[in-house]
Structure formats: C-alpha cells, structure tokens
Design a protein around this motif. Structure first.
Motif, mmCIF file in Angstrom:
data_model
loop_
_atom_site.group_PDB
_atom_site.id
_atom_site.type_symbol
_atom_site.label_atom_id
_atom_site.label_comp_id
_atom_site.label_asym_id
_atom_site.label_seq_id
_atom_site.Cartn_x
_atom_site.Cartn_y
_atom_site.Cartn_z
ATOM 1 N N TYR A 67 0.822 -1.211 0.000
ATOM 2 C CA TYR A 67 0.000 0.000 0.000
ATOM 3 C C TYR A 67 0.861 1.268 0.000
ATOM 4 C CZ TYR A 67 -3.228 3.579 1.615
ATOM 5 O OH TYR A 67 -3.962 4.731 1.724
ATOM 6 N N ALA A 120 2.343 1.100 -7.358
ATOM 7 C CA ALA A 120 2.069 -0.061 -8.205
ATOM 8 C C ALA A 120 3.045 -0.118 -9.371
ATOM 9 C CB ALA A 120 0.631 -0.008 -8.705
ATOM 10 N N PHE A 154 -0.341 16.145 0.812
ATOM 11 C CA PHE A 154 -1.337 15.893 -0.234
ATOM 12 C C PHE A 154 -1.032 16.718 -1.482
ATOM 13 C CE2 PHE A 154 -3.828 14.021 3.202
ATOM 14 C CZ PHE A 154 -4.385 12.935 2.549
ATOM 15 N N LEU A 185 -6.893 17.411 -4.737
ATOM 16 C CA LEU A 185 -7.539 16.162 -4.350
ATOM 17 C C LEU A 185 -8.507 15.633 -5.388
ATOM 18 C CD1 LEU A 185 -8.173 16.925 -0.577
ATOM 19 C CD2 LEU A 185 -6.272 15.695 -1.597
ATOM 20 N N HIS A 230 -8.783 14.171 -9.743
ATOM 21 C CA HIS A 230 -8.030 13.724 -10.914
ATOM 22 C C HIS A 230 -8.430 14.529 -12.144
ATOM 23 C CE1 HIS A 230 -5.977 10.083 -9.296
ATOM 24 N NE2 HIS A 230 -6.891 10.254 -8.370
ATOM 25 N N GLY A 233 -12.153 9.096 -4.062
ATOM 26 C CA GLY A 233 -11.164 8.595 -4.999
ATOM 27 C C GLY A 233 -11.130 9.294 -6.334
ATOM 28 N N PRO A 247 -3.212 -0.557 -10.987
ATOM 29 C CA PRO A 247 -4.329 -0.316 -10.084
ATOM 30 C C PRO A 247 -5.656 -0.307 -10.859
ATOM 31 C CG PRO A 247 -2.691 1.453 -9.997
ATOM 32 C CD PRO A 247 -2.410 0.637 -11.214
ATOM 33 N N TYR A 288 -8.343 4.317 -7.806
ATOM 34 C CA TYR A 288 -7.436 5.185 -7.049
ATOM 35 C C TYR A 288 -8.102 5.678 -5.777
ATOM 36 C CZ TYR A 288 -4.335 4.969 -10.997
ATOM 37 O OH TYR A 288 -3.481 4.516 -11.964
ATOM 38 N N THR A 316 -6.635 7.465 -1.834
ATOM 39 C CA THR A 316 -5.811 7.068 -0.703
ATOM 40 C C THR A 316 -6.559 6.128 0.246
ATOM 41 O OG1 THR A 316 -4.834 9.239 -0.896
ATOM 42 C CG2 THR A 316 -4.335 8.035 1.098
#
Lengths: 427, 271
Positions: free
Chosen positions: A266, A270, A354, A365, A367, B17, B144, B147, B149
């Motif tokens: 974690y 990845a 963050f 925060l 995408h 997410g 993944p 997404y 955290t």
C-alpha cells in the motif's frame, strides 16, 4: 559520561576489566542509573522505537544485499528472486520496504514531539541539530534504497531528483554527470546508489551515537519543559523507562507487522512492479509518501533553481529553530498561542503532503484538470499557499509569538507538577 | 473549526477517490476468494486460470518470473508434481550448448520458466502491430483498478479486478467513436492507457474447455485468469496471511504482558 553511578565491580573479572575498559560503568551509569524525568509521556518512547527501526533496517538490509544484484539488467529480477525463491525473502523484503515508512512515521512523531515540548531550546540545541542531520541522512538513504529495485518509479524518481542538481548555476550539468557516473542514469548510477545505500545506515548509526551522547549531557527534556531541579524529579532509567520503552516498541511492532503482513504494498507505488524503462515516462512521477511535503515545496516555486533552494531551505531552517524561538519557557503546554500555531503547522505539513501527491494542474484532491484560465485551487496553488505558511511559520510566527504570547503559569518543578496531577487524580 | 473542515474535506476527497485519466473507467469491483485478511486462493479457479493463460494469453504475453515447478507449490494452483512434469513436457525448450557446442531442443522440465512466445521485445512488437504485450507475472500488482488514498487502503489496488475488467470490457464503438478509431485498435474503457487498446478481445465463450466441467463463459474465464495472475504476482500470499495471523497474535499477547509488567513497576510511583 559516567557521573551518575557509584559502580563498583564485584567479581575478579569485573575488576580486571574495569581497570582496562570501564565499559560496565558506562552501561550502568548511562543505561541503568541515568536520572530521567519521572513525567515523560508516551511521545518520548519514539526515540527507542527509532533505534529499534534502525536495527531492523540494517539487519533486513544486510540479508537482502546477500541476494540482490546491483545491475540494471538483473536488479528487478533479483528482487523478484528474493520474493519468490529465497526462504522468507518476501518477509524480509516487505519488512525492509515497510520498515522505511515506519522509520519515517516514527521520526516525524519524534520531531513534532520535540517541537511541541520545546526540546530544541537551550541547552539542547546541539542535540536538536544532530537530529536534523540524522533526518537528512535518513532521507538520502531512503531515496537511494528506493532506486535499487529498478522499477519504473525507481528509475524516474531518481531521474527527477538527480536532475535537481542541474539547476545549480554554471556547474549544475557537471554535477549531475558526476552523480550519474555518465550522461544518463545507467548502471554506474545504480552501482553507486547500492554502495552508498549500504554505507549510509552506518553513518546514521554513528550520528545516532552522537545524538544519544548529546542527550545524556543535559538529560531529557520533559512535558513541563521545566529543568530537573532535584533528585525527586527523576527516576533511574532502568527499570522504569526500559520497561515503558519496551512496551511501546512492541506495541509499535504490532502496527508495523500489520502493514508487513496485510498491506505490504500500500505504501509503495504499483508502477514500481514494472521494470525500469528509460523510453517510457510514467504518466505521473511521485516520490514516496514521506517526501511529498518537500516535493510540494519544490514544485511551488515556478523557477527550478528557486524550487530546489526552497526545498533544501525547508529542512535547513530547522537548524535555526532553537534561536527563532525566543520564549523563556520550553513546553507549549504553558504557551497557548504557540500551541495553536503548532497544530496549524502540523495541518499545513499534512496539506503539503497531499499537495505533493497530485498532478500540479489538477484540482486539489481530484483527478480532473483545472482550466488554464483564471484562479483555481489546484495542487500547485494549494502547495504554494502551504509552502508560504511553512516558511511564514518559522520566520515570522515562531519569533513573534514566542516574544509576545502571554504564558500560562508553569509549575515550579517536575515533582510539583507530578504531585498536582496525582492530587487531581485522587480528587 | 476551519482545520476540522479542511481535514474532513481531505478525508472525503480521498474516500471518493475520483476518476482516473479521461476516458478510462475504474475497474468493476467483483469479489475474489483471496480478498481480506483471511482470504485464500481457490485451487480449482487457479487451475482453470492457468489453462486460460496457457491457451489464450501465452500466445502473445510472456510470464517469465514463473516456473512450472511453482504450479505445485503450496498456496498456488497445487497441481501434483506428476501433473506439473507432464504439463512442462508439453513445451519444447531451447537449451545448451551441449558438448559439441550446439544449442538443442528438449522437452520442458518443471524447473524451466514459462517459455516466452517471442524471441525478444522487438519480435513481440512487430507481431502485434507495434504494441508490446506486457509480461504478465506481476500485472495485478502493477496496474491499479482504482485510485484514492482511503479507497485503496480498504479495497486494495484492484489489480485482479483491473485484469477482469479489461478482459470483459470490450465494446463496439458507436458511430461517433468509430470515426476516432485508430487502425487495428479496439475500444475498451477499462484499459489504463485507454480507451483504445492494441489487444483484440482475447476471450469468447468456450475458447477453452475446462477439465472440471465448469462452463467457459467469457465472464468465468476472465475471473479465473485474473485470480491466476493474482497468484503469479504474489505467490506467497497464503503463507504471508497465515504467518501474519500467528505473528500478530503473538505480538498482541506479548504487548499485553509488557503492559502489565510496566504497570506493576510504575505502581505507586507518581509520574
């Protein structure tokens, strides 16, 4: 170093050794009889936890090095060999990788504890500054260790960080070439990182030795921040703090092992399970979580050299903290305004973390990319605001608040504070 | 108060997410037997998954971190050593040089790695329209499915779900999308570098025949092969969880004992 005991060797061998090397006296004076404030809370156990983590990292690291191959064509597969074919190799590697994160969690708690209780203030400035050096060595060590598995993020992370040095005027390119051992990140780079990654923990251990030495001259600070005044204020280190520390260390191991066994990947990336490929740039290059606040500071400054300077300055500024804080009192327990700004600072550091984790032009925060026009709360903007506050805290708030704040009444001594607490408890 | 608000909003955003790159969907959250702190692999599923891998995926994808012998390892598909010997022998492996200095071919042995379909990456690219089929050994740890955290903390990275979603996520492009379709590419909104993917839909019903009589639907095969790749990426998962349980149990009892010792020592000492 040995002023706290009346060590008298009792055996013939003991006498013989004592005349030649008074090491048992040192152990008894510094490791057992050492007078320690009786009111230390659990935040003080993180020193022992950190020492434990250093030992765990060195032991697991030495074993990993027996099976690892520092060559760009073989490094990735040798790590997978450890994961698949070496007896308990998966356990040793997961302990080492997660151990790094646990080391940083513990060090951040340790640093914030020092800040909250004013442990950096006189007469512990040198102790504090050695601590900052230790933290710098930790960061360099962890960075080089992350490169060794030679995954995609290893390679590109190394590229971003080593490229920072190219921002240095005139000699930058020469320095990067020198660091790489060539004109790009290649086998010489991996080889030297492996060599240095093996060396640095021992430098770190030596610095820890100095840190403990510098601790044992003035002795521990304590939650009241009041200096030890009489023997009543203290307890011998053993058995009181050996047992308290041991309990805390094993409790921390529960936390650590829960990561190792149940969420071992974690805290990594990845994409680092894909072998390094210099021809394919990952969509998003980010450092490990413990560097994210500094990564945010680096990206906050639009100019590359400026960013690099700000990033290094954000750590170097800690060296000056003992002189930036001008309060006559140490502990924030009796400094309400400092306490308030301490917690603001903690939150700002988390926000910086963050802010370092996302693409600069995405909404914070999220995408989703923000439009190029107008003002938006993007990762970059939030990072800039938090960076401003980070430096504002050290350069303005700490000197100003420590000068003007109205402190609360502090007890005359540790024993008085302890007795008052015991009294409250009884009542 | 403002700090609490900031913390809450940070937590909320990390929880939800948010989406991945534009045009890419988070993986379908199907469940697997190996999830959770006690989850184990389903042997039958891993054996079926191996069959799908061998007969479909292995035509283009390498899996060079896995050896035939691993197929009989504890915590994996657990074929018998005899089965593994027979499986390995169905492949031809290049070996050598022999005493005469020549390379020769021989039947595969359990100690051999899974043979790669192409001699090198360039050959693989040239046979696949310029796209390199990635090695699948670690694919479920490298990709993944979603997404966030906090999301990833509780649900994992969704690697096996990612593989499943790509395998079952092929779509016929509508008229609008068809205009954008690059030659030789298919539409797949689950592909991480999507929506256009170089791999044509690899599965269709009954493309393999399962030995245990399970019906080989696309959904079933996708689940089985994703589970198989979860095992190839983390072959020591069962051992890890088992040892983890024992370790944490031991440490929890030890912690409690140390707490009691500490309490006893500090009893009556004001601090």
């Amino acid at each position: 170093m040995s002023g706290h005991s009346n060590y008298q060797p009792t055996t013939r061998f003991g006498k013989w050794l004592h005349e030649r090397l008074p090491i048992m006296e040192l152990v008894q004076a510094q490791g057992m009889d050492f007078p320690t404030p009786r009111n230390l809370n659990y935040w003080w156990t993180f020193g022992g936890i950190l020492a434990t983590m250093l030992v765990v990292q060195i032991l697991t690291g030495v074993v990993l090095a027996m099976h690892y191959t520092p060559h760009i064509d073989m490094a990735f597969n040798s790590v997978e060999h450890i994961m698949r074919d070496v007896n308990y190799g998966w356990l040793i590697r997961y302990m080492h990788a997660n151990g790094a994160s646990m080391f940083f969690i513990a060090v951040y708690i340790h640093i914030f504890r020092g800040m909250y209780y004013g442990s950096y203030k006189a007469p512990r400035e040198v102790l504090w500054m050695i601590g900052v050096v230790i933290y710098l060595i930790m960061m360099a060590t962890a960075f080089m260790g992350y490169v060794l598995p030679w995954g995609q993020m290893s390679f590109w992370g190394a590229k971003v960080i080593t490229n920072l040095f190219s921002a240095i005027p005139f000699v930058g390119d020469y320095i990067t070439t020198w660091l790489w051992g060539g004109f790009s990140i290649d086998n010489p780079t991996l080889n030297r990182f492996f060599s240095l990654h093996y060396l640095m923990p021992f430098v770190l251990a030596a610095a820890v030795g100095l840190h403990i030495w510098a601790l044992h001259v003035p002795g521990n600070n304590n939650p009241t921040g009041i200096s030890v005044k009489s023997a009543q204020d203290t307890l011998p280190f053993h058995p009181y703090y050996t047992m308290k520390d041991l309990f805390a260390i094993v409790a921390f191991l529960v936390f650590y092992m829960a990561w190792v066994f149940y969420s071992p990947n974690y805290l990594g990336h990845a994409i680092n399970y894909e072998p390094a490929n210099p021809l394919v740039t990952p969509a998003h290059i980010v450092p490990e979580w413990y560097y994210l606040p500094f990564y945010a500071i680096l990206r906050a400054i639009p100019d590359k050299l400026g960013g690099v300077i700000a990033m290094f300055a954000s750590i170097l500024i800690l060296f000056f903290l003992p002189w930036l804080d001008r309060s006559p009192l140490r502990s924030f327990k009796y400094r309400p305004l400092s306490r308030f700004f301490f917690w603001v600072f903690v939150v700002v550091c988390v926000i910086l973390g963050f802010a370092g984790s996302g693409l600069p032009d995405n909404y914070f925060l999220s995408h989703h990319a923000a439009p190029a026009e107008g003002f938006h709360f993007t990762y970059k903007v939030v990072g800039q605001l938090a960076t401003f506050w980070y430096f504002f805290h050290f350069l303005v708030i700490v000197p100003l608040v420590s000068k003007i704040e109205r402190t609360e009444p502090a007890p005359a001594s540790i024993s008085e504070a302890v007795l008052a607490k015991a009294h409250d408890h009884a009542a | 108060m403002r700090n609490i608000f900031i913390i809450a909003s940070v937590a909320f955003a990390a929880l939800t997410g948010a989406a991945q790159a534009e045009g890419v969907l988070p993986a379908k959250d199907i469940s697997f037997s190996f999830e959770g702190p006690m989850g184990t692999f389903d042997r039958g599923q891993l054996q079926r998954g191996y069959k799908v891998y061998k007969e479909v995926c292995a035509n283009c994808h390498a899996m060079n971190l896995v050896s035939f012998r691993n197929l009989s390892d504890k915590g994996g598909p657990e074929f018998t050593p005899e089965q593994v010997k027979a499986l390995a022998a169905t492949f031809t492996v290049k070996d050598g040089p022999n005493e005469a200095g020549e390379m020769f071919e021989r039947p595969g042995l359990p100690t051999d790695r899974f043979p790669s379909p192409f001699a090198n990456d360039e050959a693989a690219k040239s046979a696949n329209g310029g796209a390199l089929p990635p090695d699948l050994s670690l694919i479920t740890k490298a990709r993944p499915g979603w997404y966030g955290t906090i999301n990833q903390f509780f649900n994992g990275i969704g690697g096996p779900q990612y593989v499943y979603s790509v395998l079952t996520g092929y779509e016929e492009p509508d008229e609008e999308m068809a205009k954008l379709q690059p030659p030789g590419k298919s539409l797949n909104h689950y592909f991480s570098a999507g929506p256009w993917i170089g791999m044509p839909a690899p599965l269709s019903d009954d493309v393999v025949t399962y030995d245990d009589g399970t019906k080989a639907t696309v959904d079933q095969m996708a689940r089985d092969v994703s589970a198989f790749m979860a095992w190839t990426a983390e072959p020591k998962m069962e051992e890890r969880k088992h040892l983890g349980f024992m370790t944490l149990l031991y440490l929890a009892v030890f912690t409690l004992m140390l707490y009691l010792v500490k309490k006893k020592i500090w009893h009556g000492v004001p601090h």
